[in-house]
Design an enzyme around this catalytic site. Structure first.
Site, PDB file in Angstrom:
ATOM      1  N   HIS A 142      37.587 -29.457 -17.379  1.00 50.34           N
ATOM      2  CA  HIS A 142      37.311 -28.353 -18.301  1.00 50.34           C
ATOM      3  C   HIS A 142      36.177 -27.682 -18.382  1.00 50.34           C
ATOM      4  O   HIS A 142      35.696 -27.609 -19.056  1.00 50.34           O
ATOM      5  CB  HIS A 142      37.567 -29.171 -19.739  1.00 50.34           C
ATOM      6  CG  HIS A 142      37.810 -28.066 -21.007  1.00 50.34           C
ATOM      7  ND1 HIS A 142      36.989 -27.775 -21.953  1.00 50.34           N
ATOM      8  CD2 HIS A 142      39.008 -26.608 -21.230  1.00 50.34           C
ATOM      9  CE1 HIS A 142      37.359 -26.639 -22.770  1.00 50.34           C
ATOM     10  NE2 HIS A 142      38.191 -26.296 -22.060  1.00 50.34           N
ATOM     11  N   LYS A 196      32.894 -25.824 -17.588  1.00 49.15           N
ATOM     12  CA  LYS A 196      32.022 -24.957 -16.459  1.00 49.15           C
ATOM     13  C   LYS A 196      30.756 -24.742 -16.756  1.00 49.15           C
ATOM     14  O   LYS A 196      30.188 -25.097 -17.234  1.00 49.15           O
ATOM     15  CB  LYS A 196      32.324 -23.820 -17.788  1.00 49.15           C
ATOM     16  CG  LYS A 196      33.986 -23.252 -18.719  1.00 49.15           C
ATOM     17  CD  LYS A 196      34.062 -24.117 -19.340  1.00 49.15           C
ATOM     18  CE  LYS A 196      35.374 -23.854 -20.414  1.00 49.15           C
ATOM     19  NZ  LYS A 196      36.029 -24.627 -21.077  1.00 49.15           N
ATOM     20  N   ASP A 224      21.069 -22.143  -6.041  1.00 43.45           N
ATOM     21  CA  ASP A 224      20.107 -23.049  -4.751  1.00 43.45           C
ATOM     22  C   ASP A 224      19.613 -23.904  -5.292  1.00 43.45           C
ATOM     23  O   ASP A 224      18.253 -24.398  -5.354  1.00 43.45           O
ATOM     24  CB  ASP A 224      18.792 -21.865  -4.933  1.00 43.45           C
ATOM     25  CG  ASP A 224      19.118 -20.745  -3.954  1.00 43.45           C
ATOM     26  OD1 ASP A 224      20.301 -20.815  -3.756  1.00 43.45           O
ATOM     27  OD2 ASP A 224      18.871 -19.097  -4.228  1.00 43.45           O
ATOM     28  N   HIS A 273      35.145 -19.749 -30.173  1.00 43.43           N
ATOM     29  CA  HIS A 273      35.743 -20.479 -28.414  1.00 43.43           C
ATOM     30  C   HIS A 273      34.386 -21.242 -28.368  1.00 43.43           C
ATOM     31  O   HIS A 273      34.555 -21.999 -27.183  1.00 43.43           O
ATOM     32  CB  HIS A 273      36.521 -19.783 -27.241  1.00 43.43           C
ATOM     33  CG  HIS A 273      36.291 -20.309 -26.239  1.00 43.43           C
ATOM     34  ND1 HIS A 273      35.706 -20.950 -24.905  1.00 43.43           N
ATOM     35  CD2 HIS A 273      38.131 -20.763 -25.980  1.00 43.43           C
ATOM     36  CE1 HIS A 273      36.914 -21.416 -24.460  1.00 43.43           C
ATOM     37  NE2 HIS A 273      37.673 -22.028 -24.931  1.00 43.43           N
ATOM     38  N   LYS A 292      30.851 -24.789 -28.392  1.00 44.77           N
ATOM     39  CA  LYS A 292      31.387 -25.424 -28.410  1.00 44.77           C
ATOM     40  C   LYS A 292      29.769 -25.772 -28.647  1.00 44.77           C
ATOM     41  O   LYS A 292      28.728 -26.495 -27.979  1.00 44.77           O
ATOM     42  CB  LYS A 292      32.097 -26.220 -27.499  1.00 44.77           C
ATOM     43  CG  LYS A 292      32.624 -26.343 -26.825  1.00 44.77           C
ATOM     44  CD  LYS A 292      33.601 -25.239 -26.060  1.00 44.77           C
ATOM     45  CE  LYS A 292      34.956 -24.380 -25.058  1.00 44.77           C
ATOM     46  NZ  LYS A 292      35.976 -25.020 -26.814  1.00 44.77           N
ATOM     47  N   ASP A 324      19.667 -32.185 -37.308  1.00 46.39           N
ATOM     48  CA  ASP A 324      18.045 -32.184 -38.250  1.00 46.39           C
ATOM     49  C   ASP A 324      17.148 -30.830 -38.219  1.00 46.39           C
ATOM     50  O   ASP A 324      16.368 -31.456 -38.223  1.00 46.39           O
ATOM     51  CB  ASP A 324      17.750 -33.399 -37.951  1.00 46.39           C
ATOM     52  CG  ASP A 324      18.346 -34.869 -38.330  1.00 46.39           C
ATOM     53  OD1 ASP A 324      19.018 -34.212 -39.704  1.00 46.39           O
ATOM     54  OD2 ASP A 324      17.497 -35.901 -38.035  1.00 46.39           O
TER      55      ASP A 324
END
Length: 458
Positions: A191, A193, A198, A376, A378, A383
């Site tokens: 999952h 991404k 380089d 979508h 996450k 703090d």
């Protein structure tokens, strides 16, 4: 977008072996007072140098136990070092992220390593295919890991055009057991991404390669948009500096674990350079490990919170330990606020998570639902000084079955950027009030009950 993939996965997951979330007690991982060591452009910093950097970060933010206690525990849990001297750019939504990715790809001189769950054969997918093919023809080696379930709807011809032009394409855990390169483990998905260019620039977050991200979430929309017309709200990071090598290691480890062909000899680990002031940790999770490193460190961060917990997440179906950590934080006076979807592309996860709203609200946790978009993102902010962005959802699938990837960024400077982003989303969200939620309709309760039975697999 995920219905076909989800349906196929649901049918076969029932054939796969079960596992469960372990009881993780991060405080047992390492004794309190253990010094936190940081790595810079010239390797590990001395204990005195590390202490000075952490003291500077602490002085810039809200007084918090995180810098005194949590970070050493996090290092013991995760294993990867905190790295100093990085530059981090916060990217919101697909258009901004794709522009930055295309600019980095265009400037590539040596190699491009890309890892993604979804890669569609649509306008955006074809644009990526063409720029990657162009760089391969220029002598820049392109290596691509694509998840088998995530790319289930993408025609084989799409990937054939990449391989025909010299790009190395590796299918993660093929759906077809005849193509398995090790034990057939369909329930384990990649999952992540990730894009590394380089060995000096890395991108990661929640954004897949798909035209659903073509519209920005802040643009005006129709008064009554349909689900198909909603923009997708997501978050990514662009990173430069010593931490990029840690993400590169994770990409190569996945390639080797999946028994990919030998990687072309390229400069995958150029000498690290100090390019900024940010302190960052790379965290990768794999179901091959005893427990999710991201899950464990998030529990530890929430457990160390003194003033605030800000979570924005697309798929929220918490296990008992995460649920308890959120309620315990609220009970000790921490301001715990969640921004969750009001509409989704995953019906089962959506309703499985809503089953927990009542007990969270009763515990003093604040819940908001982002309106007008498919949420979508996450992200988490603790703090105001401990922030994470990545691919990890707050559900059983991310914690148990998926390979996931997050970055933790320390300090009030970046924390203020994440807080500003959170505040913008909060302004476009509606509060969920306990009295109203307790009066929800019977059909919603039935949906929650039905979805609850499936949440382990979601």
């Amino acid at each position: 977008m995920g219905f076909l993939r989800g349906a196929v996965a649901a049918m076969v997951l029932l054939l796969a072996g079960c596992s469960s979330l372990p009881t993780i007690t991060p405080d047992m991982a390492q004794p309190r007072g253990t010094p936190v060591r940081l790595a810079g452009s010239h390797g590990a910093l001395s204990a005195q140098q590390s202490k000075a950097i952490l003291a500077r970060l602490q002085s810039q933010g809200t007084p918090t136990d995180i810098f005194d206690r949590h970070l050493a525990l996090e290092e013991a849990i995760v294993g990867s070092p905190l790295t100093a001297g990085n530059q981090v750019r916060l990217l919101q939504d697909g258009p901004a992220t794709y522009r930055a990715m295309f600019a980095a790809i265009a400037a590539a001189q040596d190699h491009i390593n890309m890892e993604t769950y979804i890669l569609e054969d649509d306008a955006v997918g074809q644009q990526f295919a063409q720029v990657l093919i162009a760089k391969q023809r220029q002598g820049v080696q392109v290596n691509l890991i694509r998840d088998s379930v995530g790319t289930l709807g993408t025609p084989a011809a799409f990937f054939q055009q990449l391989t025909d032009n010299g790009i190395q394409v590796l299918e993660f855990n093929p759906v077809n057991p005849l193509l398995a390169r090790k034990t057939w483990e369909l329930n384990q998905r990649d999952h992540r991404k990730l894009l590394v260019v380089d060995g000096r620039t890395a991108f990661l977050g929640g954004i897949n390669i798909s035209s659903v991200y073509s519209g920005g979430s802040r643009k005006p929309r129709k008064a009554t948009p349909t689900a198909d017309s909603l923009a997708w709200r997501d978050t990514d990071l662009q990173l430069q500096g010593p931490v990029v090598a840690e993400f590169q290691k994770l990409f190569i480890a996945t390639w080797e674990a999946q028994k990919g062909p030998p990687l072309a000899a390229k400069n995958y680990f150029p000498p690290p350079e100090r390019v900024g002031q940010q302190v960052v940790r790379a965290i990768g999770s794999s179901p091959d490990e005893p427990y999710s490193h991201i899950y464990a460190t998030l529990l530890s961060a929430i457990g160390s919170a003194e003033t605030s917990v800000r979570l924005t997440n697309a798929y929220f179906a918490p296990d008992p330990q995460l649920l308890a950590a959120l309620k315990a934080a609220a009970a000790r006076g921490v301001d715990v606020t969640l921004i969750l979807p009001s509409q989704t592309d995953s019906w089962l996860v959506f309703h499985a998570g809503r089953r927990y709203y009542e007990q969270l609200l009763e515990a003093g946790v604040k819940i908001y639902q982002r309106r007008g978009v498919i949420l979508h993102s996450k992200t988490a902010l603790i703090d105001g000084v401990w922030a994470t962005v990545g691919s990890t959802n707050l559900d059983w699938r991310s914690f148990l079955h998926n390979q996931e990837l997050n970055a933790v960024v320390l300090g009030a400077d970046f924390g203020s950027q994440v807080q500003a982003m959170f505040d913008k989303d909060l302004a476009e969200s509606d509060p969920v009030l306990l009295a109203d939620w307790q009066r929800r309709t019977l059909d919603l309760r039935l949906k929650e009950w039905f979805a609850r039975a499936w949440e382990y697999w979601l």
